[in-house]
Each structure stands twice: as C-alpha cells, then as structure tokens.
Design a protein around this motif. Sequence first.
Motif, PDB file in Angstrom:
ATOM      1  N   GLU A  23       0.836  -1.194   0.000  1.00 44.43           N
ATOM      2  CA  GLU A  23       0.000   0.000   0.000  1.00 44.43           C
ATOM      3  C   GLU A  23       0.872   1.246   0.000  1.00 44.43           C
ATOM      4  O   GLU A  23       2.038   1.187   0.347  1.00 44.43           O
ATOM      5  CB  GLU A  23      -0.872   0.023   1.243  1.00 44.43           C
ATOM      6  CG  GLU A  23      -1.933  -1.053   1.281  1.00 44.43           C
ATOM      7  CD  GLU A  23      -2.513  -1.159   2.692  1.00 44.43           C
ATOM      8  OE1 GLU A  23      -2.115  -0.354   3.543  1.00 44.43           O
ATOM      9  OE2 GLU A  23      -3.324  -2.048   2.920  1.00 44.43           O
ATOM     10  N   PRO A  24       0.277   2.370  -0.361  1.00 43.13           N
ATOM     11  CA  PRO A  24       1.054   3.609  -0.298  1.00 43.13           C
ATOM     12  C   PRO A  24       1.408   3.993   1.131  1.00 43.13           C
ATOM     13  O   PRO A  24       0.675   3.707   2.060  1.00 43.13           O
ATOM     14  CB  PRO A  24       0.129   4.665  -0.910  1.00 43.13           C
ATOM     15  CG  PRO A  24      -1.152   4.005  -1.193  1.00 43.13           C
ATOM     16  CD  PRO A  24      -1.080   2.574  -0.885  1.00 43.13           C
ATOM     17  N   LEU A  25       2.490   4.670   1.272  1.00 42.99           N
ATOM     18  CA  LEU A  25       2.924   5.097   2.594  1.00 42.99           C
ATOM     19  C   LEU A  25       2.197   6.351   3.033  1.00 42.99           C
ATOM     20  O   LEU A  25       1.644   7.079   2.213  1.00 42.99           O
ATOM     21  CB  LEU A  25       4.425   5.410   2.568  1.00 42.99           C
ATOM     22  CG  LEU A  25       5.385   4.273   2.290  1.00 42.99           C
ATOM     23  CD1 LEU A  25       6.799   4.748   2.565  1.00 42.99           C
ATOM     24  CD2 LEU A  25       5.080   3.058   3.129  1.00 42.99           C
ATOM     25  N   GLU A  26       2.263   6.581   4.299  1.00 45.09           N
ATOM     26  CA  GLU A  26       1.727   7.835   4.812  1.00 45.09           C
ATOM     27  C   GLU A  26       2.757   8.952   4.743  1.00 45.09           C
ATOM     28  O   GLU A  26       2.433  10.089   4.511  1.00 45.09           O
ATOM     29  CB  GLU A  26       1.254   7.664   6.262  1.00 45.09           C
ATOM     30  CG  GLU A  26       0.077   6.713   6.371  1.00 45.09           C
ATOM     31  CD  GLU A  26      -0.253   6.395   7.815  1.00 45.09           C
ATOM     32  OE1 GLU A  26      -0.012   7.254   8.658  1.00 45.09           O
ATOM     33  OE2 GLU A  26      -0.740   5.292   8.074  1.00 45.09           O
ATOM     34  N   ALA A  27       3.998   8.592   4.945  1.00 45.08           N
ATOM     35  CA  ALA A  27       5.038   9.623   4.884  1.00 45.08           C
ATOM     36  C   ALA A  27       5.340   9.959   3.438  1.00 45.08           C
ATOM     37  O   ALA A  27       5.161   9.139   2.553  1.00 45.08           O
ATOM     38  CB  ALA A  27       6.308   9.114   5.570  1.00 45.08           C
ATOM     39  N   ARG A  28       5.778  11.134   3.224  1.00 43.12           N
ATOM     40  CA  ARG A  28       6.147  11.526   1.874  1.00 43.12           C
ATOM     41  C   ARG A  28       7.566  12.042   1.866  1.00 43.12           C
ATOM     42  O   ARG A  28       8.075  12.505   2.864  1.00 43.12           O
ATOM     43  CB  ARG A  28       5.202  12.645   1.386  1.00 43.12           C
ATOM     44  CG  ARG A  28       3.855  12.156   0.938  1.00 43.12           C
ATOM     45  CD  ARG A  28       3.956  11.039  -0.058  1.00 43.12           C
ATOM     46  NE  ARG A  28       4.704  11.400  -1.231  1.00 43.12           N
ATOM     47  CZ  ARG A  28       5.303  10.524  -2.036  1.00 43.12           C
ATOM     48  NH1 ARG A  28       5.260   9.258  -1.748  1.00 43.12           N
ATOM     49  NH2 ARG A  28       5.945  10.921  -3.081  1.00 43.12           N
ATOM     50  N   PRO A  29       8.190  12.028   0.705  1.00 41.11           N
ATOM     51  CA  PRO A  29       9.538  12.591   0.627  1.00 41.11           C
ATOM     52  C   PRO A  29       9.556  14.064   0.945  1.00 41.11           C
ATOM     53  O   PRO A  29       8.535  14.705   1.011  1.00 41.11           O
ATOM     54  CB  PRO A  29       9.958  12.360  -0.834  1.00 41.11           C
ATOM     55  CG  PRO A  29       8.803  11.772  -1.504  1.00 41.11           C
ATOM     56  CD  PRO A  29       7.739  11.451  -0.533  1.00 41.11           C
ATOM     57  N   ASP A  30      10.701  14.545   1.111  1.00 41.21           N
ATOM     58  CA  ASP A  30      10.927  15.879   1.644  1.00 41.21           C
ATOM     59  C   ASP A  30      10.170  17.019   0.986  1.00 41.21           C
ATOM     60  O   ASP A  30       9.824  17.979   1.628  1.00 41.21           O
ATOM     61  CB  ASP A  30      12.420  16.215   1.537  1.00 41.21           C
ATOM     62  CG  ASP A  30      13.067  16.011   2.874  1.00 41.21           C
ATOM     63  OD1 ASP A  30      14.285  15.821   2.908  1.00 41.21           O
ATOM     64  OD2 ASP A  30      12.342  16.044   3.863  1.00 41.21           O
ATOM     65  N   THR A  31       9.961  16.923  -0.285  1.00 37.41           N
ATOM     66  CA  THR A  31       9.377  18.062  -1.007  1.00 37.41           C
ATOM     67  C   THR A  31       8.150  18.620  -0.312  1.00 37.41           C
ATOM     68  O   THR A  31       8.098  19.773   0.053  1.00 37.41           O
ATOM     69  CB  THR A  31       8.950  17.662  -2.412  1.00 37.41           C
ATOM     70  OG1 THR A  31       8.275  16.423  -2.312  1.00 37.41           O
ATOM     71  CG2 THR A  31      10.156  17.552  -3.290  1.00 37.41           C
TER      72      THR A  31
END
Lengths: 880, 192
Positions: free
Chosen positions: A359-367
Amino acid sequence: MESERWERMQALFHEAAEQPATGRRAFLESVCGDDPSLLKDVLSLLEEDAAGASFLDSGVGEMAQDLLAEPSAPLLPLKEIGPYRIQGLLGEGGMGVVYLACREDLGSQVAIKVLRDAWMSPARRERFTVERRTLAQLNHPSIARLYDADTLADGTPWFAMEYVEGAPLNAYCRARACDVAERLRLFRAICEAVEYAHRHAIIHRDLKPSNILVKADGSVRLLDFGIAKQLDSEGTSQDHTRTGLRLMTPAYAAPEQIRGDPASVQTDVYGLGVILYELLTGRVPFDPAGHSTGELERMILEREPAKPSAAVGTAQTLSRASWADLDVLCLTAMRKEAARRYRSVEALIRDLDHYLKGEPLEARPDTLGYRTSKFVRRNRRAVFAAAAVSLTVVVLVTFFTVRLAVARNTAMAQAARAQRIQRFMLNLFNGGDKEAGPADNLRVVSLLDRGVQEARSLDREPAVQADLYETLGGIYQKLGKFDQADTLLRGALEERKSVEGPGGVDVAESQVELGLLRSDQVKLDEAERLVRDGLEKTKRLRPPDNAAVSKALLALGQVLQARGAFTEAIGILEQAVKLESTPGPPTPELADTLRELAINNYDAGHFDIAKSLHERALAIDRQLFGDSHPSVAVDLISLGDIQQELGYYSEAERLTRQALAINRAYYGTDHLQTANSLTALGRALVFEKRYDEGVDALHQALGICERVYGKVHPAVAEIVNELGGVAYMRDQLDEAEAQFQRMIAIYQEVYHGRNHYQIAVGTANLAGVYMDRKQWPRAEQLFREALQIYIETQGAGHVNTGIAHIKLGRTLVRQGHYSEAESQTVTGYRILIKQSNPTDSFLRGARKDLRAIYDALNQPEKAKQYQEPVTVTAAAPVGR
Amino acid sequence: MPHQGSPSSGEWAFGQPGGTPEERRELDYLFSLTYEELRRLAATVRRGDPSVTLNTTALVNEAWLKLAHSPRFTSTSPLHFKRIAARAMRQLLVEAARRRNAGKRGDGIVPIGLADAAGVAASTEEKLLALDAALVELAQLSPRQAMMVEARFFGGLDMAETASLLNVSEATMLRDWRAAKAWLAHRLRELQ
C-alpha cells in the motif's frame, strides 16, 4: 565543644603566640586559671603550631595521587556481584564487561553487565535506584529482561539481565544471508519491542545492531534498555573528547544526542531508522571510517545520508518503486529534526505495514514537507501543482506534522491539536481502503471531499478545524480545484478570525494563503490586497526575522510577479532574501525566494542577474536534496531558459533534458512537472531549429496541462504561445495565427478583459504573423494595441516595450510611413540599447530598419550611425 | 561514620542558610557534574602518566574550562565553581579512601597496590578519612574555617581567592588558617 569556646581558644592562641615562647605558659595560666581544659587545649594548639608546616599546606595532590592511583576497573576478576556468582566472561564492549553468572538460590543463569568508568556521583546513584525499578518492569518477549541492578562498593553500576543466546543482528543476517523480506520481518519485531517500551515511558537511547540479538529461532531480543540513560553525561554538550560516559562511536547517535539535548521518543525512531538503513544496505549511513569523531558528528548533524536505494550497490531484488518507498521509510525516520520524523514508533510500524502490504505510505519525501503551498514555482507565470504521483496518495500525517510544527500557540495546545489532526488524518486515510477509485487524482479528491465533510463536524474546535480547512484547501489548490480551495481557505480564515480576532497571527497567515490562491485564480487585485494586508499584520505581530515574515514577503513577490510588477517584486524579494540569509546551512525557503527573485529579474530582462540567482538556488537545492530531486529540475529549467535568452541553445537543451529526466523519473510521464520540463525542452529544441522534435515535446506538454487545468489557464496559453512561435518560425502562418489567437483569447478570459502583458505578448506575436503575410495595416494596428498594453503593464522602459516599438516601426517602414517609423524605432532602439547585449538580433533588426529609414529620409549621416559595429563576437547567436 | 551524601543537607549553608529547594537542587546538580568531571579528569591524567603528581589546582582549572561552557554553569563564577570543585574533590577522595579501607577489610574488590596494613605510618586513606572527620567537626565549630580548609586544601585556591570567597581580609584569613591548622593537626593525632 561549643563554637564560643573555640572562639575563645583561638583568641588565646593568637595572643599567646605573640608572646615570647618562654612566657606563654605563664600568660595562659593567668588567663585560664579557672579552666584547666582550656589551658590544655590552647597549649596543644601552640604545640602543633610550633611543629611547623603540616601536610595541609602542601595541598592534597600527593594524597590524591595515592588514593586515585588504582586502576578504574578491578584487574583481578570478580567472584561475586550482589547475589550472583560469576561463572565466566561473556564479552567486553566499549562501555563495560559482560559476565555470565548465576544465582545460587535460584539456579538460573543471567548476564551481568558491569559498566566500568561509569562515574556516578552520589546524587546520581540515588536516582539510579529509582530507575532500575522501572526498568525491571519491562516484560516483553523481544526485550531482554532486567532482573536486577545495583552498584558495586565503589559505585560501579551493574545490571543483571536475561541471558540470551543469539547472534547480533547484522551478524545473524549475514550468516543466514537473509533477504529483504526477512530483514524487514526482524526489523518489525524490533520496532514492536521499542514501541512497547515507549508505552512504558522508557526510551532506549542507544539502539544499535550490537544491542539486538537474534536467537536461533529467529526471535529478537533487545538489550540495554534505559541503560544509556544512566551513563548520560548531563553537562557538556560541545565536548568532543568525551570518553567513558559517552557512546564510544556516535555512528548510531541521533543529532540531538550529539548536541547533548534530551532524548525523546523520536530519538529511538532515529535509531530504528539507522538500523533499517544498515539492514537494507549493509552500511551505516555515516561511516566512521577515516573520519575523526568530530567530523563524524558534524556529518550526522549536517549532511543528508545517501538514499538506501543509492547506497545499496549490489543487486537487490526489489523494484524501483519499492525502493522508493523504503527510501522514504528510512529517511523519514532519520530526519535531522526530531519533529519531522515519524512521531512515534507506532507510526513507523504502520508505514512499514503499508509497505509490506503493497500500500502507499503515509510519509512523503521531503518536497511536500518543506514546500506546502509554495511548491515548485515554474520559471514563468503558471503555478504547477505538486499533485499526487501516479500511484500514491497525497499528503498526510507527516505533512500535518510539519505544518503544525510551525510554532504558533503554546506548545501544549499545539501538541494537542497536532494529535487530534493526526488521528483525523489517519482515520481518513485508513478508511480509504474501501475506495476503488480509478485515476489517482480522483482518489485523492474523493478522499479530500470526505476529509472536508469530517472537518466540518469539528465545529466545536475552531482552531483545529481552521488548520484542517487550510491544509485541505491547500491541497485542492495544488490540484487546480480552485473553487473548493476557495471555500476552504476562506473558511479557515473565518475560523481563525473567530478564534483570535481579526488581527491575529494565524489570521495573517491565512490571508497570505488565500492571497496566493487568488493569484492562482488570477484575481490579482484581491490577491495583492490580501497578501499585503497579511504581510503588514505579520510584520507587526512577529519579530522581523521570523520565518512567517519572509514567507509573506515571498508571497507578495509572487503576486507582484503575476501582475507583471517585476521591479517592485524584486525589491520585496530582496528583503526576503536578506531575512533568510542567516548564517548556517541554507534553507529550502531561501532557495524558493532566490528562485522567485530570479524569475522576476528574468521577466525584467536582467538575464545575468537571473542566471546567477538561479545558479545559487540550484546549488542550495543540490545541497539539500541531492541531484535527482524535482527542485533541482526546476532550477535547471530556469537556467536553461536563461541560457536560451543569452543564445546558448545547446546548453539550454542540455539543461532542460536533465530536468526532464529528473521529473519523468520522479513524477511519471503524465504529470504537470513533466509537462513543465517538456515545454522547456521543446523551446530549446525549437531554438536549435529541431522543429519536429520541439513541437512534439510541446504537444505532449500541452496535453498534460489541458488535462489538469482545462483549456483555459495561463499554463495552457503559454504552451499555445510556444506552438504559435514554432509555427511562425517554420512559416506555417495559418497555424501560427490560430495559435496566437487562441492564446490571446485564453488570456483575455483569464484576466477578465483587463490588460495584462501576456495579452500584449500574444497580440504582438499575432501581429508578427500579419507582417509576414504583408498585411501591414492589420499588423500595425495590433502592434499599437500591444504597445499600449506593454506601456501600461510593464512600463515604458521595458524590454518588451522596446521590442514592440521596433516592431511597430518596422510595420510603418513597410508602409512607407518613415517619420513615425523613425520615432518608433529610435525609441525602441534606445530602450533596448540600455538592456541587451548589443549583438542582439532585435537591435540588429532595428539598426537595419533605421538605415533603411534614413536612407529613405535622405539622411545618410544618421544612417551611418546605425552601421553594424565591426567587431562581432564569435558567440553571436545565429538565426534568431 | 555516616555516609556523606550530597551536600543538600545544609552543609552549603555557609552564608546562605537554607536556600530554596530549587537552589539546593541546582547546587546538587552542579556538584554532580563537577564531581564526575574531576573524576574523569583524574583518571585521564593517571592514564597519561602515572608518575606525574596529581595537581589538583590544574585539575580544577581544567574542569572549569570544560564545564564553563555548559549551559548550567553560565551563572557560576570561576570562584564559586572552585568552591564546588573543592567539595567535589573532597568527596571523591573520601570515597576512594573508603574503598581502599573496605578493600583491606575484604569487602569485595581487591585493589592492586594494597598498602601494607601493618605499616607503622598511617596510610593515606586513613589519614584522609581522619581529616574528613575532623573537618566535619570543625564545621560545627566554625563553618567558615572548615570551608577555608576545604577550599585551600582540596580545591587548591590560594590565599587571595580564599579570602575573597569567604569575604574576609587576608590578614584575618591567615590567622584563621593558622589556628585551624593547629587544631586539625591536634585532632588528627587523636583520631589516628
């Protein structure tokens, strides 16, 4: 004895001492007649005094030498520690020795860790007693139980814990050649143990692979919980030469530990991140090899680690997308600022589970974490959204964490709000499993719609509701859904006003946000009004160097840029740059502002300044994010544009191709950022006369923009303009005409019939078509219109105005209206001369026209003035 | 001999009877830090060159240099620090002496360098423990003089510094010192 008596004794002593030696006794006898013991005491004092210097004079050095001369650890082996009998030595570590022991009465085996060099002051020993009771309460299958703890007679602490037969984590994985799945399973078990301890309010503080044993059956055991706390040197924070108390190698230490700040739950999150990093890559993120401790510590504090996917080197069996998510997982845990990491181990486990389930993560990369609503600004006017990447859902818990981490209300209220919102978002996205949406924007939108519904129910918590509205509004804005964004942002503003009154700090920020939305909606008057007002309020309510002030300045700069008021924007943005240029590492905010400043300089025709500003922003972005980051792509595109203006076409193409590659890799092929890069590339190719390739790229870009923004939007118009320009260059005049007309129509609709310089651009371009068709009157009329608008919107001295003068002049020349042609062309020439490189083709064209004019007017001397300069630099661009 | 715990029991009270609990806690904390730093330094010095005489003044100075940067010590003057350090040094040595003594009696760790228990001269640890006991007594008689001895002997403060610390003239201090020395010497003889 009483102190009074002592006083008396001393007085007598001193008096007697002043007497000659022989007479002292007699003197004393006469004075202390009735008190024989007093006499005796004073006499003994005198006796000692007469004996000469005592050891008290020489200081304690020698005694100290003697007393402290013994080695800190007993060289002879211990036989017993407390109720345990030592059976053997299990090992030795940086901090101490581990013995195998057993309890006589219970017969069970334990491991006893004796911490040498743990200099515990008496006060600390007292605290230790309290601590160890808490530690003994940790009862979890993955945590080595602590049975007992105490100090030896000299204060050396020891800990008796469950004896675990197993291999340290990394050794185990190596020996069994564990694959990624197995490693993650182990990691998850470790996380659960840490989470358990956190629930009992115990932070480990020293998580590292050597503290984790894996038994033969694959179960993990965490050692040394809370022990590091006992050793923590509470005082010196800048001391790099610590030994003994401090961790021997800081390779696993969190930045806050290195700084000497108190540890928190997030410190353990960091430790887990490092462990995961090493599990995935076989290396630590910051390698101590070849670096001094000081250098290593500095790296940990300042440098970003290489992404695990980059560091892993040898073949791993995961797909690229999987690696991307693991990167995010790992790096989110390892962020430098504790507040930006996973808020808890529970959050980390949750994302790990998402990953394991695909599944997709909840955290996102820095941007997103940094940019929120000020995301990547294009080098021209349109705002491209940072919407969802192909498969992943936008924004989340981390997003909120970052946003709310901006200090506003008291820490308590803030923490409470953050928690509530976190739970809210979790519920929101957890429920998203049931959504079966096809395209991802739709999925995001439906989730957002639900989010809005739920936010509405928070009427009783206006502050929280306002935050939610604002964030959700920001997301809608990014997705180009301005109406929804409008409702929400206005709602947020109203809520905030109701909470803190119209003059509050949050209200000011909301105004700025709303202003930026208005700018996107191309309601520029209102945008400027809101942003200016918000800025004034912010300036009043905040210290001048507060981030909110420079943020508001940046917003105003952006709005002014959208209005075409570049010079004013430049002044504003330079203020912001000054505020953001504090000593220390550069921030993404500074890069944003530099970029915006560069855009305005570009639009004002100051290409060299724009170039160096973009280069600065590029350097910062590279430093902050690495080479493959979308922000870097934006900078590359901007630089490419400028190189183009300066005539270095192949350089422009090179840069834009780089940018396109980055964006494609990062966002996927059907994304607005990719569209952006495609436009830039198309432009560059066109300038190199590779028309077909250029047009192809532009069409791709156009398709994407139309899909996202619909057919009426500045972004679309811009590409249409480009296409018109290419058609024009290839002499496809009908096509060019159609495109330019479309462009004008879009801008007129977008700007609600008001004048805007883009309309002038389109008009002038269209006029050019008519010129080529030799339809002079028509061209003349359009050029006059364009000129009017340019003067009104960009000023009489602007490059574009100058060019328009020249073009109008040319039309007049063609029609034989030489005197007006002269005045127009000369005006234009004078304007351009002040700004451009004298070999610029417009100037050449103008000179040619003027020569023709003066020839026709029979003024050869003047014609001579406009001869081509003899020295033409080799770098002159060919064929504009 | 009662175990000498942290000084919060009022032994700091010279000049400031009591002090708020917060002040005492702060003092405790500073003391802890100093103690640990001194011990660590002493160990470092030892490891460096065992034949070098431990110069307590230098130790204290070095500890100050290190700790002065610590945020907890910003409001502490060097002089006040030395006062704390003196007490910390005393505590350190007293504990070392006690360990030695305990060792001799066979209570656990057997250290190297066991002094010859049958020797005529009093061993260093006995001497120090006796001094400590005597100082405790002196503190009952004259807290100022006890502090003076502690500062000078354990902390390595010189005449001028000690006088400044105690807020007396040097002349007074010299008198006090002389008397205290005599008394202590006498008392030590009795104790050993």
